[in-house]
Design an enzyme around this catalytic site. Sequence first.
Site, PDB file in Angstrom:
ATOM      1  N   LYS A  53      75.723   3.764  36.916  1.00 22.79           N
ATOM      2  CA  LYS A  53      74.820   3.318  37.793  1.00 22.79           C
ATOM      3  C   LYS A  53      75.295   3.959  39.292  1.00 22.79           C
ATOM      4  O   LYS A  53      74.313   4.446  39.862  1.00 22.79           O
ATOM      5  CB  LYS A  53      74.863   1.996  37.921  1.00 22.79           C
ATOM      6  CG  LYS A  53      74.069   1.212  36.700  1.00 22.79           C
ATOM      7  CD  LYS A  53      74.273  -0.176  36.751  1.00 22.79           C
ATOM      8  CE  LYS A  53      73.733  -0.635  35.286  1.00 22.79           C
ATOM      9  NZ  LYS A  53      73.960  -2.276  35.140  1.00 22.79           N
ATOM     10  N   GLN A  97      76.183  -7.725  37.187  1.00 24.31           N
ATOM     11  CA  GLN A  97      76.302  -7.219  35.801  1.00 24.31           C
ATOM     12  C   GLN A  97      76.473  -8.535  34.815  1.00 24.31           C
ATOM     13  O   GLN A  97      77.368  -9.217  34.987  1.00 24.31           O
ATOM     14  CB  GLN A  97      77.485  -6.289  35.698  1.00 24.31           C
ATOM     15  CG  GLN A  97      77.861  -5.394  34.850  1.00 24.31           C
ATOM     16  CD  GLN A  97      76.423  -4.530  33.992  1.00 24.31           C
ATOM     17  OE1 GLN A  97      75.796  -3.950  35.044  1.00 24.31           O
ATOM     18  NE2 GLN A  97      76.229  -4.592  32.649  1.00 24.31           N
ATOM     19  N   ASP A 120      66.635  -6.063  38.536  1.00 25.94           N
ATOM     20  CA  ASP A 120      66.998  -6.090  36.974  1.00 25.94           C
ATOM     21  C   ASP A 120      65.437  -6.906  36.574  1.00 25.94           C
ATOM     22  O   ASP A 120      65.314  -6.965  35.338  1.00 25.94           O
ATOM     23  CB  ASP A 120      67.879  -7.187  36.568  1.00 25.94           C
ATOM     24  CG  ASP A 120      69.260  -6.591  36.346  1.00 25.94           C
ATOM     25  OD1 ASP A 120      69.070  -5.419  35.468  1.00 25.94           O
ATOM     26  OD2 ASP A 120      70.175  -7.131  36.654  1.00 25.94           O
TER      27      ASP A 120
END
Length: 284
Positions: A53, A97, A120
């Site tokens: 990322k 995460q 997200d």
Amino acid sequence: MTAEVINGKDLAQELRMNMKEEVTKLKQKGIHPHLTVVLIGDNPASKSYVKGKEKAAAEVGISSSLIELPASTSEEELLNLIHKLNDDITVNGILVQLPLPKHISEQKVIDTINPDKDVDGFHPINVGKMMLGEDTFLPCTPYGIITMLKSRSIDIEGKHAVIIGRSNIVGKPVGQLLLNENATVTYCHSRTTNLKEYTSKADILIVAIGRPNVITADDIKEGAVVIDVGINRLETGKLTGDVDFDSAVEKASYITPVPKGVGPMTIAMLLENTIKAAKGLENR
Ligand code: GUN
């Protein structure tokens, strides 16, 4: 039939080039997209995703910060950090995460992220908006899958899409997005009896099981579109999907490989969402 392979790595690269131009223009207007990633503990898979990322963000000119905390971090400490990031006007996107250590409630963490920074697309408000077909942050893997289908102008409307897997991150939302595109959607999961009865009827088969090579040519319809969301590391160190690519490629019309399939697209869509979050500021 031999399938056309949809290379997610190449498509993601193309998207990143376009995003780079867009980010350059945003910066000229004083908008500097900034993603903050929070990584708790030292799960090797998570570390490797997070690295991917950061590299992709840098490539398109999005600045990213990584906050690494030990697995012993308490839920309260993490929630306090999220409040701080919510209040930090220089942070456009927040990504925590997953998975988190067992003593931390993932849902509580997701619920705490400001929905306007939820790149997200996991916050209940954004999940609800997605369900209603409203403009919002779409979860990155499902968004990447739809983008792959659209990149090849694959018909979704009226098609029978069968999803194997019902996670909140992939299975449930990808089914919803396909429904929004007027597919007829069937969800299968670990308790489904006679899975093949469903997979063999799928025009579009989305496989998110998490076990290597379980879907073979025998399970799919001639000419099906097969999307493999699995990322399994074999003992040899080799990465493989949930689909037996070598047999399925001979029967499908389109197929995504692993690696170079859905994985790179997930990261590209995260960057799209971060740009969207930064642009949101223009309207406030
Ligand atoms: N872990 C596996 N996939 C994801 C994802 O899309 N977002 C986050 N935050 N964690 C993940």
